[in-house]
Design an enzyme around this catalytic site. Sequence first.
Site, PDB file in Angstrom:
ATOM      1  N   LYS A  22      45.747  43.101  45.658  1.00 55.54           N
ATOM      2  CA  LYS A  22      46.458  43.272  46.833  1.00 55.54           C
ATOM      3  C   LYS A  22      46.545  44.720  47.471  1.00 55.54           C
ATOM      4  O   LYS A  22      46.417  44.991  48.424  1.00 55.54           O
ATOM      5  CB  LYS A  22      48.039  42.580  46.477  1.00 55.54           C
ATOM      6  CG  LYS A  22      49.078  43.261  47.668  1.00 55.54           C
ATOM      7  CD  LYS A  22      50.496  42.671  47.084  1.00 55.54           C
ATOM      8  CE  LYS A  22      51.095  43.786  46.317  1.00 55.54           C
ATOM      9  NZ  LYS A  22      51.762  44.784  46.941  1.00 55.54           N
ATOM     10  N   ASN A  23      46.753  45.646  46.556  1.00 55.71           N
ATOM     11  CA  ASN A  23      47.097  47.158  46.904  1.00 55.71           C
ATOM     12  C   ASN A  23      45.838  47.729  47.296  1.00 55.71           C
ATOM     13  O   ASN A  23      45.833  48.807  47.818  1.00 55.71           O
ATOM     14  CB  ASN A  23      47.760  47.714  45.606  1.00 55.71           C
ATOM     15  CG  ASN A  23      49.250  47.317  45.703  1.00 55.71           C
ATOM     16  OD1 ASN A  23      49.596  46.569  46.470  1.00 55.71           O
ATOM     17  ND2 ASN A  23      49.895  47.740  44.526  1.00 55.71           N
ATOM     18  N   CYS A 117      64.024  50.681  49.107  1.00 55.22           N
ATOM     19  CA  CYS A 117      63.720  49.146  48.855  1.00 55.22           C
ATOM     20  C   CYS A 117      64.163  48.925  47.470  1.00 55.22           C
ATOM     21  O   CYS A 117      64.869  49.989  46.722  1.00 55.22           O
ATOM     22  CB  CYS A 117      62.162  48.730  48.962  1.00 55.22           C
ATOM     23  SG  CYS A 117      61.251  49.627  47.851  1.00 55.22           S
ATOM     24  N   ARG A 122      61.701  55.882  47.992  1.00 56.38           N
ATOM     25  CA  ARG A 122      60.335  55.847  48.641  1.00 56.38           C
ATOM     26  C   ARG A 122      60.178  56.582  49.912  1.00 56.38           C
ATOM     27  O   ARG A 122      59.829  56.108  51.076  1.00 56.38           O
ATOM     28  CB  ARG A 122      59.821  54.188  48.716  1.00 56.38           C
ATOM     29  CG  ARG A 122      59.981  53.468  47.313  1.00 56.38           C
ATOM     30  CD  ARG A 122      59.353  52.170  47.253  1.00 56.38           C
ATOM     31  NE  ARG A 122      58.073  52.397  47.373  1.00 56.38           N
ATOM     32  CZ  ARG A 122      57.121  51.343  47.522  1.00 56.38           C
ATOM     33  NH1 ARG A 122      57.613  50.086  47.551  1.00 56.38           N
ATOM     34  NH2 ARG A 122      56.059  51.307  47.496  1.00 56.38           N
ATOM     35  N   ASP A 311      53.763  49.526  38.045  1.00 58.42           N
ATOM     36  CA  ASP A 311      53.624  48.074  38.500  1.00 58.42           C
ATOM     37  C   ASP A 311      53.570  46.968  37.169  1.00 58.42           C
ATOM     38  O   ASP A 311      53.708  45.678  37.623  1.00 58.42           O
ATOM     39  CB  ASP A 311      52.366  47.847  39.441  1.00 58.42           C
ATOM     40  CG  ASP A 311      52.653  48.281  40.683  1.00 58.42           C
ATOM     41  OD1 ASP A 311      53.927  49.054  41.048  1.00 58.42           O
ATOM     42  OD2 ASP A 311      51.725  48.817  41.654  1.00 58.42           O
ATOM     43  N   ARG A 403      54.775  37.530  47.295  1.00 59.69           N
ATOM     44  CA  ARG A 403      54.199  38.463  47.926  1.00 59.69           C
ATOM     45  C   ARG A 403      52.810  39.117  47.370  1.00 59.69           C
ATOM     46  O   ARG A 403      51.936  39.863  47.835  1.00 59.69           O
ATOM     47  CB  ARG A 403      55.190  39.788  48.204  1.00 59.69           C
ATOM     48  CG  ARG A 403      56.550  39.330  48.705  1.00 59.69           C
ATOM     49  CD  ARG A 403      57.451  40.624  48.689  1.00 59.69           C
ATOM     50  NE  ARG A 403      56.568  41.695  49.514  1.00 59.69           N
ATOM     51  CZ  ARG A 403      57.409  42.854  49.985  1.00 59.69           C
ATOM     52  NH1 ARG A 403      58.577  43.016  49.697  1.00 59.69           N
ATOM     53  NH2 ARG A 403      56.497  43.704  50.549  1.00 59.69           N
TER      54      ARG A 403
HETATM   55  N1  EPU Z   1      56.832  59.891  46.976  1.00 61.50           N
HETATM   56  C1  EPU Z   1      57.406  60.979  47.759  1.00 61.50           C
HETATM   57  N2  EPU Z   1      57.074  61.275  48.922  1.00 61.50           N
HETATM   58  C2  EPU Z   1      56.039  60.621  49.807  1.00 61.50           C
HETATM   59  C3  EPU Z   1      55.419  59.560  49.038  1.00 61.50           C
HETATM   60  C4  EPU Z   1      55.779  59.291  47.842  1.00 61.50           C
HETATM   61  O1  EPU Z   1      58.245  61.512  46.979  1.00 61.50           O
HETATM   62  O2  EPU Z   1      55.786  60.921  50.817  1.00 61.50           O
HETATM   63  C5  EPU Z   1      57.281  59.523  45.744  1.00 61.50           C
HETATM   64  C6  EPU Z   1      57.512  57.959  45.475  1.00 61.50           C
HETATM   65  O3  EPU Z   1      59.100  57.933  45.980  1.00 61.50           O
HETATM   66  C7  EPU Z   1      57.179  57.814  44.104  1.00 61.50           C
HETATM   67  C8  EPU Z   1      55.839  58.564  43.898  1.00 61.50           C
HETATM   68  O4  EPU Z   1      55.892  59.352  44.853  1.00 61.50           O
HETATM   69  O5  EPU Z   1      58.249  58.302  43.316  1.00 61.50           O
HETATM   70  C9  EPU Z   1      54.879  57.623  43.863  1.00 61.50           C
HETATM   71  O6  EPU Z   1      54.886  56.916  44.993  1.00 61.50           O
HETATM   72  P1  EPU Z   1      53.497  56.302  45.890  1.00 61.50           P
HETATM   73  O7  EPU Z   1      53.371  57.013  47.266  1.00 61.50           O
HETATM   74  O8  EPU Z   1      52.307  56.546  44.883  1.00 61.50           O
HETATM   75  O9  EPU Z   1      53.798  54.808  46.064  1.00 61.50           O
HETATM   76  P2  EPU Z   1      53.296  53.917  47.368  1.00 61.50           P
HETATM   77  O10 EPU Z   1      52.014  54.532  47.714  1.00 61.50           O
HETATM   78  O11 EPU Z   1      54.276  53.890  48.261  1.00 61.50           O
HETATM   79  C10 EPU Z   1      51.695  52.109  45.755  1.00 61.50           C
HETATM   80  C11 EPU Z   1      51.802  50.737  45.742  1.00 61.50           C
HETATM   81  C12 EPU Z   1      53.032  50.258  44.517  1.00 61.50           C
HETATM   82  C13 EPU Z   1      53.035  51.132  43.469  1.00 61.50           C
HETATM   83  C14 EPU Z   1      52.821  52.667  43.578  1.00 61.50           C
HETATM   84  C15 EPU Z   1      52.689  53.543  42.550  1.00 61.50           C
HETATM   85  C16 EPU Z   1      50.713  49.661  47.553  1.00 61.50           C
HETATM   86  C17 EPU Z   1      50.942  48.840  48.708  1.00 61.50           C
HETATM   87  N3  EPU Z   1      51.929  49.906  46.905  1.00 61.50           N
HETATM   88  O12 EPU Z   1      53.125  52.663  46.579  1.00 61.50           O
HETATM   89  O13 EPU Z   1      53.104  49.218  44.584  1.00 61.50           O
HETATM   90  O14 EPU Z   1      54.019  50.914  42.701  1.00 61.50           O
HETATM   91  O15 EPU Z   1      51.820  53.031  44.616  1.00 61.50           O
HETATM   92  O16 EPU Z   1      51.598  53.162  41.829  1.00 61.50           O
HETATM   93  O17 EPU Z   1      49.542  50.063  47.272  1.00 61.50           O
HETATM   94  C18 EPU Z   1      53.738  46.712  43.864  1.00 61.50           C
HETATM   95  O18 EPU Z   1      52.475  46.364  44.069  1.00 61.50           O
HETATM   96  O19 EPU Z   1      54.644  46.382  43.366  1.00 61.50           O
HETATM   97  C19 EPU Z   1      54.200  48.158  44.345  1.00 61.50           C
HETATM   98  C20 EPU Z   1      55.196  48.690  44.513  1.00 61.50           C
END
Ligand code: EPU
Length: 424
Positions: A22-23, A117, A122, A311, A403
């Site tokens: 998915k991701n 969320c 996030r 995850d 999801r």
């Molecule tokens: N963060 C910031 N600022 C930003 C972006 C992120 O402070 O601009 C922080 C976040 O709050 C968090 C950390 O950095 O503490 C890492 O977050 P990341 O940005 O890597 O998460 P994401 O890209 O929004 C993806 C996956 C998530 C998974 C995370 C971490 C997708 C669609 N989502 O989210 O997947 O947990 O990476 O590996 O790829 C799930 O599938 O259940 C899911 C939540």
Amino acid sequence: MDIFHIEGPVQLSGVVNINGSKNASLPIMAAAMLAAGKSVIKAVPYLSDISIFGQLLGQLGCKIDRRPNGDLCIDSQVIDNPIGEYEVVRKMRASVCILGPLLARCGRVEVSMPGGCAIGDRPIDIHLHGLSELGAKIHLKNGYVVAEAPKNGLRGKDIFMGGPFGSTVLGTANVLMAATLAKGKTVIESAACEPEVVDLANFITKMGAKIDGIGSPRLIIEGVKQLAPAEYQVIPDRIEAGTFMVAAAITAGQLQLVNCRLDDMMAVVDRLRNIGVTVEAANGGCVVARKGSAIKPADITTQPYPGFPTDLQAQFMALLSLAKGNSVVIEKIFPDRFMHIAELNRMAANLRKEGPACLVAGVKKLIAAPVMASDLRASAALVLAGLVAEGTTIVNRVYHIDRGYEKIEEKLNRVGAKILRQAV
Ligand code: EPU
């Protein structure tokens, strides 16, 4: 709204096919918009998140078509409405990854600012920092992020993308996508190294992008004038695979996982072996078993890849709640991602949250109870607990699990689970 009735305890045995990730699929679908024309993405799972993202791409102007063989065809010839509406973004935060490709392709994009969320705040500040380093002017208007490229286009730059929790997966994806069409060279330092980012980079490379350092924390992108549509197969879902590994372990069963890349899961396999579970590579997948041995306690700290994935934190907590001894689980990516603690405790687990950590005192057995799914991975943990809890566990709000897991109850039932889906 559906609920699950889960009859336990059961012991699982059999073969499970793991779906495409998915991701990995979501940013790859967004990246298809970098080129005008038809891209074909193979092995995209049938999930509600994928359908919602398809709807979003449709609103932007793309034509989305699921072919009878399952291939997802994205025709991005025309993109005439580069606006990610609140109604879609509020359902799915990953919508934010249209920012990079639309900024590069259309020169302007508006995306509803994602709210918090169930797993935490996030923020997207690092996404916006990276895009503004490429020259985008960004402001917030009525809850929407508005990003505009300069008249003569985005410009490559050296950009540091680290944040308080390490790297960002979708932030790296956004800036990587935008940089492929920027003028000159971009260096993304502290890029996320997750296999899903690698998959995205491989797809864009197939479209004609020039990217060095794929899989490392330093991505070097030489901007090109134009990209072309491509055909691509997404990688297997390492989180679905990890969830089924825990299913084999928690039920003292044996599962053969087909279409699973152990190389992407070394931290997970290492923890499982520590816990007393055998994991062996077999025919493009693996066999996971726990035969007779007790579940040993283990300490887990979630980290960016190649560390242990956040995850799978909830699913492992369900497993460790039955260990012979005490474990500590520390959440370093989303420090509030612990909604499952209270629900697992309703099933007689003994879990105590201490800041961004959870102390897990192993119990002899779990007891069925009605529980509430709060987010995707937390609900997977409740299903896993339900497989071994005595009695009938009722999991409410299973739309969360839909999801990210394609027909999880059918897959589990084929290998010995007793799960009934009921519409209420
Ligand atoms: N963060 C910031 N600022 C930003 C972006 C992120 O402070 O601009 C922080 C976040 O709050 C968090 C950390 O950095 O503490 C890492 O977050 P990341 O940005 O890597 O998460 P994401 O890209 O929004 C993806 C996956 C998530 C998974 C995370 C971490 C997708 C669609 N989502 O989210 O997947 O947990 O990476 O590996 O790829 C799930 O599938 O259940 C899911 C939540």
